[in-house]
Design a protein around this motif. Structure first.
Motif, short mmCIF file in Angstrom:
data_model
loop_
_atom_site.label_atom_id
_atom_site.label_comp_id
_atom_site.label_asym_id
_atom_site.label_seq_id
_atom_site.Cartn_x
_atom_site.Cartn_y
_atom_site.Cartn_z
N ILE A 169 36.85 3.06 16.91
CA ILE A 169 35.87 4.14 17.07
C ILE A 169 35.94 5.06 15.86
O ILE A 169 36.94 5.07 15.14
CB ILE A 169 36.17 4.94 18.37
CG1 ILE A 169 35.01 5.87 18.72
CG2 ILE A 169 37.48 5.70 18.25
CD1 ILE A 169 35.17 6.55 20.07
N SER A 173 30.24 6.83 15.97
CA SER A 173 30.06 5.91 17.11
C SER A 173 29.05 6.43 18.12
O SER A 173 28.59 5.66 18.98
CB SER A 173 31.40 5.65 17.79
OG SER A 173 32.23 4.85 16.96
N HIS A 425 30.96 7.98 21.85
CA HIS A 425 30.52 6.64 21.45
C HIS A 425 29.55 6.10 22.50
O HIS A 425 29.63 6.43 23.68
CB HIS A 425 31.70 5.68 21.29
CG HIS A 425 32.39 5.35 22.59
ND1 HIS A 425 32.03 4.28 23.37
CD2 HIS A 425 33.43 5.95 23.22
CE1 HIS A 425 32.82 4.24 24.44
NE2 HIS A 425 33.66 5.24 24.38
#
Length: 563
Positions: A169, A173, A425
């Motif tokens: 990540i 993201s 994300h």
């Protein structure tokens, strides 16, 4: 006691391991740091040598190495040899999870040669790389071209293979998803020695969607084609301090990148990068970044901060200054921004070397930072390792964005770990259900941050010694992790498996979805060749008998279904 107050705990009696850990800095300064710096330098020379090779030469070497892997796999006798594992030593992995599965008898396949950038294709906007290429290596090659991977994990040593087979990540993201979501194609050596290229729309599309989070248990990854994006020379970073309770900090974090009107795909409203650090239960700093040209950064009055220099304050401490001086903006060279947490390993460096953040240490020895995580693991015995598992937390909690406030309150009450790292994300709605997936029906709720095609999640990074440990109180780390895992299962969250896991098999498959993974295990012959992802992630020693019995159960199920 209010809901947010931590329970009262008795004092813990110190043992010899406490004193060893307290003075471990001696070993780190005189042994680990010099060796780490030497290894970093030798790795850099190897990367330079690789870049000097022609495309044809790199491709030829790659194909030859792939054939060596195929040959090695075909040498395996399933009735005599153990399950297939890479030949990489257990301590080399960056993750904190014990690589105990290699203590059982296993059949090693050497992938150490797969560390080259094969091609940066500016027309297709794709980088084809081998699995041991790390983030520092790829950013050093691509950023001068004003190109970058769409998701560049912060720490230099994190490899492409680990970020794909495990978890990756970064602050971008919230736009592009996890690292594996930016992959265009995988080159995989299957259990029977076949070499296949899996994409989302070819005959191996099921394998393409099953590879992420599988921990290398479906086949051996030998290359990946990853999406590139155009970038600029600088990151214009805004630091915004926020004061309030944990729910108010969570809402301010959401508002920093997720428009309340739902216009999540509008680049005018959504920054290129997002990151928040929560320093205690009432204070946090929200950071949002946008790419900026060299001309903009160097305009009169703008502040340029080269955070990558060895003598500079550690990034998380620099960001914390916003709590005193208020909101401010500065420009950071893009590559230095990507790797802003490398020198101090987020804030773990403070535990490893308590005085390494002081100006005199940074100036005199900061150029040797950081110590390699692999060497830190190699210089700790079983007792030290167990101590860290009990008295220290390195976990990531992936939770739906609308539950971030609840997650912060849970961590405060159960662990009292600060700082906390927040990074959003997307979890995309895919044609098939993968191991990690968004909540059913999320697209109808249209909560803040969500779109019709992706649900917004957040990584709550919990890295440090818990408050009770710092106060010398009793703390049961294994039990705290078990409670965290139960909370995640109940709240549709996920736990990346690089970390220490206390999940039993039943709870593991309540957290993750097994259908596509098990389908591909059977279809592509991984059962009986590669260890299952649960047993590979399972905490504790794996005896050969235990692994064989678990694999036999899968084999019998596969044969029954085939018949």
């Amino acid at each position: 006691m209010s809901d947010l107050e931590a329970p009262l705990r008795p004092k813990r009696k110190k043992v010899w391991v406490d004193y060893f850990v307290q003075f471990r800095w001696i070993l780190v300064i005189f042994v680990v740091l010099p060796i780490s710096f030497t290894l970093y330098f030798l790795t850099y020379l190897g990367d330079v040598k690789s870049e000097m090779k022609s495309y044809k030469q790199r491709l030829k070497e790659h194909d030859e190495n792939v054939q060596k892997v195929v040959k090695r796999l075909k040498e395996r006798n399933p009735s005599k040899d153990g399950l297939v594992c890479t030949a990489r030593k257990p301590w080399i992995a960056v993750g904190m999870r014990n690589v105990d599965y290699k203590r059982a008898r296993h059949f090693e396949v050497d992938l150490s040669a797969f560390r080259n950038i094969l091609e940066i294709d500016k027309e297709r906007m794709v980088a084809r790389v081998e699995p041991l290429v790390n983030m520092g290596q790829i950013s050093r090659a691509s950023v001068p071209m004003n190109l970058s991977l769409a998701v560049v994990a912060e720490l230099d040593d994190l490899t492409v293979g680990g970020l794909i087979n495990g978890y990756g990540i970064e602050g971008s993201s919230h736009i592009y998803g996890l690292f594996s979501d930016t992959v265009v194609a995988y080159e995989i050596v299957l259990a029977d020695g076949r070499v296949v290229r899996a994409t989302k729309d070819n005959e191996y599309s099921d394998l393409f969607y099953a590879i992420p989070w599988s921990q290398g248990t479906l086949g051996l990854l030998v290359s990946a084609e990853i999406k590139l994006i155009p970038i600029k020379e600088y990151m214009r970073l805004t630091y915004k301090p926020v004061v309030g309770n944990l729910k108010e900090l969570a809402q301010a974090y959401m508002d920093s990148f997720a428009p309340r009107d739902g216009d999540q795909d509008n680049p005018e409203k959504v920054p290129d990068f997002v990151e928040t650090m929560i320093y205690n239960s009432t204070e946090g700093v929200m950071m949002t970044g946008r790419y900026a040209s060299k001309e903009e950064a160097k305009k009169k009055g703008n502040v340029i901060n080269n955070v990558g220099w060895w003598f500079k304050p550690w990034f998380y401490q620099h960001a914390q200054t916003a709590l005193k001086k208020g909101e401010f903006v500065e420009y950071i060279p893009t590559r230095e921004y990507y790797h802003r947490h490398t020198r101090c390993l987020y804030w773990e460096g403070k535990l490893i070397l308590p005085f390494a953040d002081q100006w005199w240490f940074r100036f005199l020895l900061g150029w040797m930072m950081p110590p390699k995580v692999s060497l830190l693991k190699a210089t700790q015995g079983e007792a030290i390792r167990n101590y860290y598992h009990e008295m220290h937390v390195i976990q990531d909690m992936l939770v739906p964005l609308y539950k971030v406030g609840d997650a912060l309150e849970w961590v405060h009450k159960e662990m009292e770990v600060y700082p906390l790292w927040l990074c959003p994300h997307r979890l995309f709605k895919l044609p098939v259900k993968t191991m990690v997936y968004p909540e059913p029906g999320f697209e109808h709720q249209r909560r803040q941050g969500d779109t019709s095609y992706a649900q917004m999640y957040t990584d709550v990074g919990v890295y440090y010694s818990p408050g009770p440990v710092l106060r010398g109180e009793v703390f049961d780390g294994a039990d705290a992790v078990r409670r965290m895992e139960d909370w995640l299962v109940e709240n549709r969250g996920f736990q990346p498996q690089y970390a220490v896991s206390e999940l039993n098999e039943k709870k593991f498959w309540r957290m993750f979805d097994a259908d596509l993974y098990e389908h591909c295990r059977k279809k592509y012959g991984a059962v009986g060749t590669f260890m299952s992802v649960y047993y590979k992630s399972k905490k504790g020693r794996k005896t050969e008998k235990e692994v064989q019995e678990a694999e036999q159960a899968h084999l019998e199920t596969a044969y029954a279904e085939a018949n």
